[in-house]
Design a protein around this motif. Structure first.
Motif, PDB file in Angstrom:
ATOM      1  N   ALA A  39      43.937  44.254  38.875  1.00 22.74           N
ATOM      2  CA  ALA A  39      43.329  43.664  39.904  1.00 22.74           C
ATOM      3  C   ALA A  39      42.992  44.767  40.858  1.00 22.74           C
ATOM      4  O   ALA A  39      43.607  44.823  42.088  1.00 22.74           O
ATOM      5  CB  ALA A  39      44.212  42.701  40.561  1.00 22.74           C
ATOM      6  N   ILE A  40      42.147  45.641  40.513  1.00 24.12           N
ATOM      7  CA  ILE A  40      41.514  46.730  41.097  1.00 24.12           C
ATOM      8  C   ILE A  40      40.171  46.774  41.684  1.00 24.12           C
ATOM      9  O   ILE A  40      39.503  47.704  42.159  1.00 24.12           O
ATOM     10  CB  ILE A  40      42.080  47.938  40.675  1.00 24.12           C
ATOM     11  CG1 ILE A  40      41.319  48.210  39.015  1.00 24.12           C
ATOM     12  CG2 ILE A  40      43.693  48.270  40.254  1.00 24.12           C
ATOM     13  CD1 ILE A  40      41.357  49.526  38.583  1.00 24.12           C
TER      14      ILE A  40
ATOM     15  N   HIS B   7      31.479  42.528  50.413  1.00 23.64           N
ATOM     16  CA  HIS B   7      32.397  42.173  51.723  1.00 23.64           C
ATOM     17  C   HIS B   7      33.238  40.938  51.509  1.00 23.64           C
ATOM     18  O   HIS B   7      34.444  40.755  51.385  1.00 23.64           O
ATOM     19  CB  HIS B   7      31.783  42.449  53.052  1.00 23.64           C
ATOM     20  CG  HIS B   7      32.411  42.091  54.172  1.00 23.64           C
ATOM     21  ND1 HIS B   7      33.550  43.323  54.371  1.00 23.64           N
ATOM     22  CD2 HIS B   7      32.617  41.375  55.066  1.00 23.64           C
ATOM     23  CE1 HIS B   7      33.972  42.998  55.609  1.00 23.64           C
ATOM     24  NE2 HIS B   7      33.769  41.766  55.974  1.00 23.64           N
ATOM     25  N   TYR B   8      32.429  39.849  51.592  1.00 18.89           N
ATOM     26  CA  TYR B   8      33.169  38.508  51.693  1.00 18.89           C
ATOM     27  C   TYR B   8      33.744  38.110  50.450  1.00 18.89           C
ATOM     28  O   TYR B   8      34.750  37.616  50.138  1.00 18.89           O
ATOM     29  CB  TYR B   8      32.346  37.479  52.446  1.00 18.89           C
ATOM     30  CG  TYR B   8      31.899  37.762  53.837  1.00 18.89           C
ATOM     31  CD1 TYR B   8      32.937  37.675  54.647  1.00 18.89           C
ATOM     32  CD2 TYR B   8      30.834  38.255  54.025  1.00 18.89           C
ATOM     33  CE1 TYR B   8      32.674  38.087  55.976  1.00 18.89           C
ATOM     34  CE2 TYR B   8      30.308  38.557  55.409  1.00 18.89           C
ATOM     35  CZ  TYR B   8      31.366  38.406  56.273  1.00 18.89           C
ATOM     36  OH  TYR B   8      31.071  39.002  57.695  1.00 18.89           O
ATOM     37  N   ARG B   9      32.696  37.973  49.123  1.00 19.48           N
ATOM     38  CA  ARG B   9      32.995  37.620  48.002  1.00 19.48           C
ATOM     39  C   ARG B   9      33.959  36.342  47.599  1.00 19.48           C
ATOM     40  O   ARG B   9      34.771  36.211  46.724  1.00 19.48           O
ATOM     41  CB  ARG B   9      33.896  38.983  47.302  1.00 19.48           C
ATOM     42  CG  ARG B   9      32.964  39.889  47.213  1.00 19.48           C
ATOM     43  CD  ARG B   9      33.660  41.136  46.308  1.00 19.48           C
ATOM     44  NE  ARG B   9      34.398  41.846  47.334  1.00 19.48           N
ATOM     45  CZ  ARG B   9      34.869  43.234  46.863  1.00 19.48           C
ATOM     46  NH1 ARG B   9      34.491  43.792  45.805  1.00 19.48           N
ATOM     47  NH2 ARG B   9      35.563  43.951  47.754  1.00 19.48           N
TER      48      ARG B   9
ATOM     49  N   GLU C 241      47.382  37.613  44.531  1.00 14.97           N
ATOM     50  CA  GLU C 241      47.088  36.138  43.993  1.00 14.97           C
ATOM     51  C   GLU C 241      47.642  36.310  42.436  1.00 14.97           C
ATOM     52  O   GLU C 241      48.464  35.418  41.937  1.00 14.97           O
ATOM     53  CB  GLU C 241      45.672  35.753  44.108  1.00 14.97           C
ATOM     54  CG  GLU C 241      45.687  34.493  43.707  1.00 14.97           C
ATOM     55  CD  GLU C 241      44.008  33.992  44.029  1.00 14.97           C
ATOM     56  OE1 GLU C 241      43.966  33.064  44.967  1.00 14.97           O
ATOM     57  OE2 GLU C 241      43.199  34.374  43.237  1.00 14.97           O
TER      58      GLU C 241
ATOM     59  N   ARG D 123      48.827  51.843  45.141  1.00 13.24           N
ATOM     60  CA  ARG D 123      48.784  53.343  45.428  1.00 13.24           C
ATOM     61  C   ARG D 123      48.959  53.578  46.833  1.00 13.24           C
ATOM     62  O   ARG D 123      49.068  54.842  47.115  1.00 13.24           O
ATOM     63  CB  ARG D 123      47.489  53.822  44.865  1.00 13.24           C
ATOM     64  CG  ARG D 123      46.247  53.256  45.454  1.00 13.24           C
ATOM     65  CD  ARG D 123      45.010  53.745  44.790  1.00 13.24           C
ATOM     66  NE  ARG D 123      43.646  53.398  45.450  1.00 13.24           N
ATOM     67  CZ  ARG D 123      42.453  53.516  45.115  1.00 13.24           C
ATOM     68  NH1 ARG D 123      42.397  54.139  44.194  1.00 13.24           N
ATOM     69  NH2 ARG D 123      41.533  52.984  45.737  1.00 13.24           N
TER      70      ARG D 123
ATOM     71  N   ARG E 115      45.619  45.864  51.422  1.00  6.32           N
ATOM     72  CA  ARG E 115      44.061  45.463  51.705  1.00  6.32           C
ATOM     73  C   ARG E 115      44.364  43.931  51.924  1.00  6.32           C
ATOM     74  O   ARG E 115      43.374  43.173  52.266  1.00  6.32           O
ATOM     75  CB  ARG E 115      43.306  45.814  50.829  1.00  6.32           C
ATOM     76  CG  ARG E 115      41.721  46.229  51.181  1.00  6.32           C
ATOM     77  CD  ARG E 115      41.102  46.573  49.884  1.00  6.32           C
ATOM     78  NE  ARG E 115      41.102  47.997  49.969  1.00  6.32           N
ATOM     79  CZ  ARG E 115      40.260  49.015  50.088  1.00  6.32           C
ATOM     80  NH1 ARG E 115      39.322  48.375  51.038  1.00  6.32           N
ATOM     81  NH2 ARG E 115      40.525  50.274  50.255  1.00  6.32           N
TER      82      ARG E 115
HETATM   83  P1  NDP Z   1      39.610  44.670  46.685  1.00  2.00           P
HETATM   84  O1  NDP Z   1      38.522  45.771  46.487  1.00  2.00           O
HETATM   85  O2  NDP Z   1      39.830  44.082  47.947  1.00  2.00           O
HETATM   86  O3  NDP Z   1      41.042  45.507  46.224  1.00  2.00           O
HETATM   87  C1  NDP Z   1      41.039  46.184  45.078  1.00  2.00           C
HETATM   88  C2  NDP Z   1      42.389  46.983  45.155  1.00  2.00           C
HETATM   89  O4  NDP Z   1      42.582  47.584  43.958  1.00  2.00           O
HETATM   90  C3  NDP Z   1      42.588  47.760  46.498  1.00  2.00           C
HETATM   91  O5  NDP Z   1      44.112  47.783  46.893  1.00  2.00           O
HETATM   92  C4  NDP Z   1      42.543  49.428  45.858  1.00  2.00           C
HETATM   93  O6  NDP Z   1      43.587  50.339  46.566  1.00  2.00           O
HETATM   94  C5  NDP Z   1      42.969  49.043  44.516  1.00  2.00           C
HETATM   95  N1  NDP Z   1      42.551  50.013  43.534  1.00  2.00           N
HETATM   96  C6  NDP Z   1      41.006  50.328  43.414  1.00  2.00           C
HETATM   97  N2  NDP Z   1      40.978  51.120  42.377  1.00  2.00           N
HETATM   98  C7  NDP Z   1      42.013  51.748  42.207  1.00  2.00           C
HETATM   99  C8  NDP Z   1      42.480  52.470  41.112  1.00  2.00           C
HETATM  100  N3  NDP Z   1      41.662  53.320  40.290  1.00  2.00           N
HETATM  101  N4  NDP Z   1      43.847  52.700  40.802  1.00  2.00           N
HETATM  102  C9  NDP Z   1      44.673  52.048  41.641  1.00  2.00           C
HETATM  103  N5  NDP Z   1      44.471  50.988  42.542  1.00  2.00           N
HETATM  104  C10 NDP Z   1      43.012  51.046  42.882  1.00  2.00           C
HETATM  105  O7  NDP Z   1      39.495  43.822  45.404  1.00  2.00           O
HETATM  106  P2  NDP Z   1      40.078  42.258  45.311  1.00  2.00           P
HETATM  107  O8  NDP Z   1      39.606  42.000  44.040  1.00  2.00           O
HETATM  108  O9  NDP Z   1      41.411  42.123  45.421  1.00  2.00           O
HETATM  109  O10 NDP Z   1      39.396  41.300  46.354  1.00  2.00           O
HETATM  110  C11 NDP Z   1      37.964  41.288  46.401  1.00  2.00           C
HETATM  111  C12 NDP Z   1      37.486  40.375  47.307  1.00  2.00           C
HETATM  112  O11 NDP Z   1      37.954  39.163  46.976  1.00  2.00           O
HETATM  113  C13 NDP Z   1      38.167  40.520  48.843  1.00  2.00           C
HETATM  114  O12 NDP Z   1      37.182  40.371  49.741  1.00  2.00           O
HETATM  115  C14 NDP Z   1      39.265  39.462  48.766  1.00  2.00           C
HETATM  116  O13 NDP Z   1      39.530  39.085  50.286  1.00  2.00           O
HETATM  117  C15 NDP Z   1      38.701  38.510  48.170  1.00  2.00           C
HETATM  118  N6  NDP Z   1      39.609  37.513  47.595  1.00  2.00           N
HETATM  119  C16 NDP Z   1      40.171  36.545  48.098  1.00  2.00           C
HETATM  120  C17 NDP Z   1      41.087  35.722  47.514  1.00  2.00           C
HETATM  121  C18 NDP Z   1      41.395  34.445  48.147  1.00  2.00           C
HETATM  122  O14 NDP Z   1      41.089  34.386  49.449  1.00  2.00           O
HETATM  123  N7  NDP Z   1      42.260  33.589  47.802  1.00  2.00           N
HETATM  124  C19 NDP Z   1      41.484  35.995  46.189  1.00  2.00           C
HETATM  125  C20 NDP Z   1      41.208  37.156  45.472  1.00  2.00           C
HETATM  126  C21 NDP Z   1      40.040  37.832  46.161  1.00  2.00           C
HETATM  127  P3  NDP Z   1      43.140  50.902  47.889  1.00  2.00           P
HETATM  128  O15 NDP Z   1      43.534  49.741  48.779  1.00  2.00           O
HETATM  129  O16 NDP Z   1      44.125  51.840  48.255  1.00  2.00           O
HETATM  130  O17 NDP Z   1      41.650  50.976  48.225  1.00  2.00           O
END
Ligand code: NDP
Length: 314
Positions: free
Chosen positions: A240-241, A286-288, A162, A179, A184
């Motif tokens: 955005a991690i 989970h849903y957030r 996003e 990474r 996801r």
């Molecule tokens: P997520 O936890 O889903 O994703 C975090 C991402 O960051 C993952 O890809 C993870 O990698 C990566 N990550 C985590 N730690 C590190 C690190 N130390 N170094 C490098 N990469 C890292 O978080 P989001 O904030 O993206 O989403 C949270 C929730 O909010 C989700 O359920 C999502 O569906 C929802 N959301 C929905 C939106 C919408 O519908 N419009 C918009 C934004 C969020 P890896 O995959 O390898 O673990």
């Protein structure tokens, strides 16, 4: 005198709980909080268009949605206090919550403190914080320093996609560093990013360093499979991690899970302490979603209202 109910948190969960408890005549107090330098209103305050909150066929601005919820809660008599809470004491009743300037006593409590964005654990993040490095594209993306520049986003979830998509409005190019190869993020979001000619994927890669002088000038990445090091000039890095639940100040006061989210007795919002309820992102890794947070905010209000009645406190 003890309040009937206090709600800590002013995102969709806390404000929905306020609307319901205010309409029930419980005169709720909402501690809006600004999470040590952040802002009241939670994560929707840093979102632009919200297209998936039911009732808004054309979408609505995140801050506008929060402002409307707040007005609705205020209309039914909610009191707002703009402060962070540092301590909770559930060892006796009424409960007390406090910070350096005040202590409030309350019979029932709803915790709706949400979650905060994670940041990369690199010393150069601190060096270039506010000089190109940010955890909020919607807050900072439109700044002049990023206009027509190459900028990077790190992460592979919906937020990363996003934010990368949003940043293409301003940047000449957005590097999406992840990474792994697999994202996801939802398929629809991924497709949007893959189809965007301004987004370049840098996969299987971690950021080793952010470099620059006065402002950040680039990132050094390492390919997790080949070990290859690459330099990418860029003026910005948006993280955005993922998120961490905002529960530090309640450690030891009630049961949390291994990631720090508050444990509730599903399907109710009751926590391990009788009379304390929790809702929103602080119980939901989970849903957030704004709508699911608002949903559990409603549940927490009804649970608290019934508990107060059952204990002759409402
Ligand atoms: P997520 O936890 O889903 O994703 C975090 C991402 O960051 C993952 O890809 C993870 O990698 C990566 N990550 C985590 N730690 C590190 C690190 N130390 N170094 C490098 N990469 C890292 O978080 P989001 O904030 O993206 O989403 C949270 C929730 O909010 C989700 O359920 C999502 O569906 C929802 N959301 C929905 C939106 C919408 O519908 N419009 C918009 C934004 C969020 P890896 O995959 O390898 O673990």
């Amino acid at each position: 005198m003890a309040k009937k109910i206090v709600i800590i948190g002013s995102g969709p969960a806390g404000l929905t709980a306020a609307i319901y408890t205010a309409r029930a005549g419980l005169q709720p107090v909402v501690i809006e909080g600004f999470m040590k330098g952040g802002q009241a209103g939670g994560q929707l305050m840093t979102t632009t268009e919200v297209e998936n909150f039911p009732g808004f066929p054309e979408g609505i601005d995140g801050p506008m949605l929060i402002a409307n919820m707040r007005k609705q809660a205020e209309r039914f008599g909610t009191e707002f206090i703009l402060e962070d809470i540092d301590r909770v004491d559930f060892s006796s009743k009424p409960f007390t919550i406090s910070n350096s300037s005040r202590t409030l006593a309350t019979h029932a409590l709803i915790l709706a403190t949400g979650a905060s964005a994670r940041i990369l654990d690199l010393p150069s993040v601190k060096t270039f914080w506010g000089k190109g490095v940010s955890a909020c594209a919607t807050c900072d993306g439109a700044l002049p320093i990023f206009r027509n520049q190459q900028i990077a986003v790190i992460g592979g979830g919906d937020s990363a996609i996003e934010e990368a998509t949003f940043l293409t409005r301003f940047a000449s190019k957005v590097l999406l560093v992840h990474r792994r190869k697999e994202f996801r993020a939802s398929r629809a979001m991924q497709n949007r990013a893959f189809e965007n000619p301004k987004i370049q994927m840098i996969l299987d890669s971690v950021i080793e360093e952010i470099y620059g002088s006065q402002l950040m000038e680039g990132i050094r990445t390492k390919n997790a499979i080949t070990g290859e090091i690459s330099d990418y000039p860029c003026r910005g890095l948006f993280m955005a991690i993922g998120h961490t639940p905002n529960t530090a100040f309640m450690q030891g006061a009630l049961e949390l899970d291994e990631k720090g989210y508050i444990k509730v007795r599903h399907p109710s919002t009751a926590t391990s302490v009788e009379g304390v309820f929790a809702c929103g992102d602080v119980i939901d890794p989970h849903y957030r979603q704004a709508i699911s947070a608002a949903g559990t905010g409603c549940s927490a209000a009804l649970d608290a209202e019934r508990w107060l009645q059952a204990n002759n406190l409402g």
